[in-house]
Structures are given as C-alpha cells and as structure tokens.
Design a protein around this motif. Structure first.
Motif, PDB file in Angstrom:
ATOM      1  N   SER A   1     -14.279  -6.856  -8.120  1.00  0.00           N
ATOM      2  CA  SER A   1     -12.542  -6.817  -7.757  1.00  0.00           C
ATOM      3  C   SER A   1     -12.289  -8.372  -7.525  1.00  0.00           C
ATOM      4  CB  SER A   1     -12.505  -6.285  -6.235  1.00  0.00           C
ATOM      5  OG  SER A   1     -11.329  -6.713  -5.725  1.00  0.00           O
ATOM      6  N   ALA A   2     -13.189  -9.308  -7.015  1.00  0.00           N
ATOM      7  CA  ALA A   2     -12.810 -10.707  -7.021  1.00  0.00           C
ATOM      8  C   ALA A   2     -12.640 -11.553  -8.283  1.00  0.00           C
ATOM      9  CB  ALA A   2     -13.839 -11.055  -5.994  1.00  0.00           C
TER      10      ALA A   2
ATOM     11  N   GLY B   1     -11.614 -12.091 -11.576  1.00  0.00           N
ATOM     12  CA  GLY B   1     -10.929 -11.633 -12.691  1.00  0.00           C
ATOM     13  C   GLY B   1     -10.059 -12.328 -13.442  1.00  0.00           C
ATOM     14  N   LEU B   2      -8.986 -12.138 -13.713  1.00  0.00           N
ATOM     15  CA  LEU B   2      -7.838 -13.102 -14.310  1.00  0.00           C
ATOM     16  C   LEU B   2      -7.546 -14.306 -13.438  1.00  0.00           C
ATOM     17  CD1 LEU B   2      -5.485 -10.753 -15.682  1.00  0.00           C
ATOM     18  CD2 LEU B   2      -7.232 -12.009 -16.941  1.00  0.00           C
ATOM     19  N   GLY B   3      -7.705 -14.072 -11.865  1.00  0.00           N
ATOM     20  CA  GLY B   3      -7.566 -15.031 -11.093  1.00  0.00           C
ATOM     21  C   GLY B   3      -8.549 -16.401 -11.254  1.00  0.00           C
ATOM     22  N   ASN B   4      -9.629 -16.147 -11.582  1.00  0.00           N
ATOM     23  CA  ASN B   4     -10.828 -17.087 -11.702  1.00  0.00           C
ATOM     24  C   ASN B   4     -10.540 -17.690 -12.999  1.00  0.00           C
ATOM     25  OD1 ASN B   4     -11.723 -14.613 -10.380  1.00  0.00           O
ATOM     26  ND2 ASN B   4     -13.383 -15.986  -9.788  1.00  0.00           N
TER      27      ASN B   4
ATOM     28  N   ILE C   1       1.198  -6.733  -8.015  1.00  0.00           N
ATOM     29  CA  ILE C   1       0.429  -7.648  -8.675  1.00  0.00           C
ATOM     30  C   ILE C   1      -0.101  -6.896  -9.883  1.00  0.00           C
ATOM     31  CG2 ILE C   1      -1.873  -8.863  -8.704  1.00  0.00           C
ATOM     32  CD1 ILE C   1      -1.530  -9.056  -5.483  1.00  0.00           C
TER      33      ILE C   1
ATOM     34  N   TYR D   1      -0.339  -8.211 -13.882  1.00  0.00           N
ATOM     35  CA  TYR D   1      -1.757  -8.408 -13.974  1.00  0.00           C
ATOM     36  C   TYR D   1      -1.977  -7.670 -15.504  1.00  0.00           C
ATOM     37  CZ  TYR D   1      -6.580  -9.518 -12.271  1.00  0.00           C
ATOM     38  OH  TYR D   1      -7.892  -9.744 -12.377  1.00  0.00           O
TER      39      TYR D   1
ATOM     40  N   PHE E   1      -5.654 -14.515  -3.367  1.00  0.00           N
ATOM     41  CA  PHE E   1      -5.822 -13.767  -4.734  1.00  0.00           C
ATOM     42  C   PHE E   1      -7.190 -13.471  -5.223  1.00  0.00           C
ATOM     43  CE2 PHE E   1      -5.209 -13.279  -9.210  1.00  0.00           C
ATOM     44  CZ  PHE E   1      -4.067 -12.308  -9.342  1.00  0.00           C
ATOM     45  N   THR E   2      -7.930 -14.729  -5.395  1.00  0.00           N
ATOM     46  CA  THR E   2      -9.071 -14.668  -6.007  1.00  0.00           C
ATOM     47  C   THR E   2     -10.049 -13.768  -5.459  1.00  0.00           C
ATOM     48  OG1 THR E   2     -10.566 -16.135  -7.224  1.00  0.00           O
ATOM     49  CG2 THR E   2     -10.126 -16.832  -4.966  1.00  0.00           C
TER      50      THR E   2
ATOM     51  N   SER F   1      -9.460 -11.243  -3.539  1.00  0.00           N
ATOM     52  CA  SER F   1      -8.933  -9.885  -3.475  1.00  0.00           C
ATOM     53  C   SER F   1      -8.533  -9.663  -2.040  1.00  0.00           C
ATOM     54  CB  SER F   1      -9.749  -8.630  -4.071  1.00  0.00           C
ATOM     55  OG  SER F   1     -10.224  -8.903  -5.357  1.00  0.00           O
TER      56      SER F   1
ATOM     57  N   MET G   1      -4.697  -7.584   1.218  1.00  0.00           N
ATOM     58  CA  MET G   1      -4.063  -6.369   0.832  1.00  0.00           C
ATOM     59  C   MET G   1      -4.433  -5.105   0.678  1.00  0.00           C
ATOM     60  SD  MET G   1      -4.352  -6.160  -3.240  1.00  0.00           S
ATOM     61  CE  MET G   1      -4.518  -4.397  -2.700  1.00  0.00           C
TER      62      MET G   1
ATOM     63  N   ALA H   1      -7.736  -4.134  -0.709  1.00  0.00           N
ATOM     64  CA  ALA H   1      -8.687  -3.826  -1.769  1.00  0.00           C
ATOM     65  C   ALA H   1     -10.018  -4.110  -1.233  1.00  0.00           C
ATOM     66  CB  ALA H   1      -8.313  -4.502  -3.099  1.00  0.00           C
TER      67      ALA H   1
ATOM     68  N   SER I   1     -10.988  -5.689 -11.667  1.00  0.00           N
ATOM     69  CA  SER I   1     -10.122  -5.990 -10.786  1.00  0.00           C
ATOM     70  C   SER I   1      -9.021  -5.194 -10.693  1.00  0.00           C
ATOM     71  CB  SER I   1      -9.600  -7.365 -10.862  1.00  0.00           C
ATOM     72  OG  SER I   1     -10.542  -8.339 -10.917  1.00  0.00           O
TER      73      SER I   1
ATOM     74  N   SER J   1      -9.155  -2.169  -8.542  1.00  0.00           N
ATOM     75  CA  SER J   1      -9.175  -2.257  -6.775  1.00  0.00           C
ATOM     76  C   SER J   1      -7.797  -2.510  -6.451  1.00  0.00           C
ATOM     77  CB  SER J   1      -9.986  -3.440  -6.620  1.00  0.00           C
ATOM     78  OG  SER J   1      -9.448  -4.682  -7.097  1.00  0.00           O
ATOM     79  N   LEU J   2      -6.813  -3.176  -7.463  1.00  0.00           N
ATOM     80  CA  LEU J   2      -5.633  -3.265  -7.130  1.00  0.00           C
ATOM     81  C   LEU J   2      -4.753  -2.004  -6.687  1.00  0.00           C
ATOM     82  CD1 LEU J   2      -4.619  -6.250  -9.667  1.00  0.00           C
ATOM     83  CD2 LEU J   2      -4.248  -6.343  -7.019  1.00  0.00           C
TER      84      LEU J   2
END
Ligand code: PHE
Length: 455
Positions: A25-26, A28-31, A108, A112, A234-235, A237, A240, A242, A328, A331-332
């Motif tokens: 989950s953590a 993802g695109l965030g990283n 998100i 995403y 965000f990164t 997760s 929210m 999740a 990710s 989990s959103l």
C-alpha cells in the motif's frame, strides 16, 4: 456496537503477509512518480529534509496509531471508530473522522488510476523499443503525444480501474499477498540498476545527490513545507483509513511497533533511490527539475534508451511500477468497500462494481485536465492539480490530525497500551508524546504557515 474478535473479511495469513500488504500500500506511485517531481518543484534538499522529519515525527507514530485502532475495532474505519467510541464512552461525532478518509481515498484513486494508466502505456512503449537512443526532446514529445490524446488516457485508466476492482472483489487474501512478495524485491533490484546507470554520469551524479541531500532553506516556501508534510502522509498511506483497515485484518500477536518501523523504512528507502536514479539524468540532459508530473516519464526513458537491454529493463520497470500502483490502489478503495459490505449489506463484488464505476467517472476530470480540459482552472489549478492538492495537502493531514487526537486523547492509555503491548515504558511514552503533542502541533503549524498566518 461491540468489538468483534476477528474481521468478517478474514485475516492476513501471517505477520509477513501484513507487512507485505501494508508495504504494498505504501510503496506506489507516491515514491517513484510523485516524490521526485515534487522534490524538483520545491527546490530539493530542504524539502527532502522536512519530508524525512515528517516521516519520523508524524508518519511513524501515526502509522502505529492507525494499525492499533484498526486492530482494536476489526471493522471498516467508520464502525471501528464507533465501537471504540462506545467502549471509551466518548462523543459519537468522533466517527466522522473516518468519513474524511473514505472520501479522500476515493478521490485519490480517481487520479492515481490515470497516472498508473500512463505507466501501463509506457510499459508497452518500452518493450516495443520505442525509447532506443531517444533524446531528451524525443522523450518529452513521446509523453505529450500520450497525454494530449484523451482516448488513450481514458483507455488505460479504464484498464487500471478494472484490474484494481477485480482484485478488490476477490477479497483480502485472494492474490494480493502473493503479488507483493514478488514485486517489491524486483522493483528494488531495477531501481538499483537505474541508480548504477545514473552513477555513471560522473559529476552529474554528485549534482543530483547534492540536490537531494544538501538543504538550501532559501528555496522552500510555506507551501513547500505543506507539500512535504502532505507527501509524508500520502506516501505512507496515512490519514485516510487504508492502514487502519489493513490493521483490522492483523493477527493479535504481531508487534505494531516493529511492523510500522519496517514499513516506514522500506517506503522511504525506495523514494530516495528513485530520486537518486532520476536527478542525475535531469542534470545530465539539461532538463528542468521542476518539470512536474511528467518528470519520470520524460527522464527514465533516456536512461533505458541508452543502456544495453534497456527496452527489456524499461518494460520491466514500468511493469513493476504498475504492480506497485496496483497494490496501493486496492488499499485506497478498501475502506469504502469494507463500509459498503458491512453497512449496506451488499456483496463484495457488487460493492466493487459500484465503487469502481464511480471512481472511473471521477477520473475523467484528470484524463481531460491533460488535454481538452486544460483550460478548466479553479483556484489557479487544473482539475487534476486541484484534486491532488485537496487530498494530499489538506484531507490527509486533516484526517491524520484527527486520528492522532483520537488515539492520543479520546482513547484511554489503558486501551492503547493493551493493544500495542509495548514492553518498554520509554517507547510507549515516546509514542504518546509524539501522537498527543508533536504530530497535532506540527500539522497545525504547517497549515497556518502555508496560508501565510505564521510566516
Ligand atoms: N502510498 C501510496 C503511494 O505512495 C498512495 C496511497 C495513499 C495509498 C493513501 C493508500 C492510501 O503511492
């Protein structure tokens, strides 16, 4: 409402399964997509330093809090909060915290998915050898050709949503666990190869490294600090529900402290590796660090286009990125699905179809913000920028703020201590200090600073 002993949705098969799923989950695109481009937009080192501080002082204690709350309630975030509120004899309004999260996850996922769709498109382009020998200008034009075409973006967005909702419909243990076990190590391996490629750019590697790790505080604004904090949420997760909902499937015996540390370190390491792979290429090719959301799509193809076996590596890289985004994305939407199943008594499958369609529809705003809707501007932002700002910079920190207050002040020390089962009093009180004072105060100060009240 009483607290059940296990979740009706099942349980992770082991501690490792949870670590993998939560890391899935953590990471993802965030990283890989977002961290480099917002670091570039905010001037580098000082931004990274604030981000790291936020991970350590807000992210880690909050991750512990979310897992702890989830495991205690063992239901979707709304019902979990309800049952804890009842147990602690506190005001029913606290349950609304969970709603901020459900809605944030939904919004998100809508954008995403569009970005993940771009990664799918890039996977095929790379395997097809399109990046071979590509120049910086060539890479830029490949990206704009893709984003200027609403039909293509829409098609890949649709593919990604369908993939996501298919896994969600199958439930907790169905396949996700197995997928992440393979994705994470492979992703790190390819990132290391990319960092190795970047290291060969000689001086540019140092320039990239310094850009990331030498803080220059004159380059960062109040808004930049807010973005760094928002990105920490965000990164990981957080903020929210999740991680809370994943915590609700966690076996009782697992150490929440240990898993939280493991997840935070893995997530941070992958983001920093991505930065070290990308910035040397940006400098070596005279690209713009502040290029925005297209940054990885405009830089990495240059590396793949000039290394032996680049088409294959590039294709693999984007494939893994899609997988990381996939784990990710699930989990959103999981908090909303768990809520629909528990409270509206509909099947997981129906819940997935309904929620998936709604998210897909909202995603059209992001699809069009790249092309026909470029001119739809509100508060000086395109629709995509607005949704991103609203969720990452406002809703997640706000949700996280209230979760911290809930864990630190609404829940009694007896309950939190019992759920954590941390042996060392120093560690427990350290957590309490961070969650009661440091994290909430940091969120407020950073908010006030960003709107210019403190600066
Ligand atoms: N952490 C994910 C990423 O970095 C995004 C995410 C945010 C997932 C919030 C779940 C909840 O890409």
């Amino acid at each position: 409402m009483s607290r059940p002993n296990t979740s009706i949705h099942g349980q992770w098969s082991s501690r490792w399964a949870f670590i993998l799923a939560a890391t899935g989950s953590a990471v993802g695109l965030g990283n890989i997509w977002k961290f480099p481009y917002i670091t570039g937009e905010n001037g580098g080192g000082a931004f990274v330093l604030v981000y790291l501080l936020c991970i350590a002082c807000i992210g880690l204690p909050l991750m512990m809090a979310e897992i702890m709350i989830g495991r205690r309630g063992r239901q979707n975030p709304v019902n979990t909060l309800k049952s804890i509120i009842k147990e602690e004899n506190k005001h029913a309004a606290w349950r609304y915290i969970a709603w901020i999260g459900l809605i944030a996850g939904f919004i998100i996922l809508s954008y995403y998915s569009v970005i993940a769709g771009q990664a799918i498109a890039y996977m095929f382009r790379s395997f097809a050898g399109i990046f071979e020998g590509v120049t910086a200008q060539g890479a830029q034009s490949i990206y704009t050709t893709l984003t200027n075409d609403p039909e293509r973006l829409l098609a890949w967005h649709t593919v990604f949503i369908v993939c996501t909702m298919t896994v969600v419909a199958r439930g907790v243990q169905g396949g996700l666990e197995k997928l992440v076990k393979f994705i994470m190590p492979a992703l790190v391996a390819i990132l290391l190869i990319l960092v190795g490629f970047a290291a060969n750019t000689g001086d540019y590697f140092n320039q990239g490294f310094n850009f990331l790790f030498t803080p220059d505080f004159s380059k960062i604004t109040g808004q930049g600090v807010l973005s760094a904090m928002g990105h920490a949420f965000f990164t990981l997760s957080l903020g929210m529900g999740a991680i809370m909902v994943y915590g609700s499937y966690l076996p009782k015996s697992t150490s929440i402290l240990k898993v939280s540390i493991a997840i935070s370190i893995a997530d941070t390491a992958i983001a920093l590796l991505a930065g070290m792979a990308i910035f040397p290429l940006v400098f070596a090719n005279g690209l713009e660090v502040g290029a925005g959301p297209g940054l990885i799509f405009e830089t990495l193809p240059i590396a793949f286009g000039h290394m032996a076996g680049g088409a294959l590596f590039g294709g693999m890289f984007f494939l893994l990125l899609v997988f990381a985004a996939w784990s990710s994305a699930i989990s959103l939407i999981e908090p909303a699905i768990a809520w629909l199943v528990e409270n509206k008594q509909i099947s997981r499958r129906r819940a997935s179809v309904t929620a998936g369609f709604a998210v897909w529809l909202l995603g059209l705003l992001t699809v069009f913000s790249y092309n026909i809707g470029q001119g739809w501007i509100l508060f000086g932002k395109t629709m995509f920028e607005l949704l991103d700002y609203l969720t990452a910079n406002i809703m997640l920190p706000l949700g996280g703020f209230f979760i911290a207050i809930f864990a630190g002040w609404v829940m009694s020390n007896n309950s939190t201590q019992e759920e954590f089962a941390i042996k060392s009093p120093i560690v427990y009180h350290g957590w309490l200090l961070l969650i009661r004072y440091v994290a909430p105060a940091a969120v407020i100060i950073i908010f006030l600073n960003a709107i210019g009240i403190l600066a």
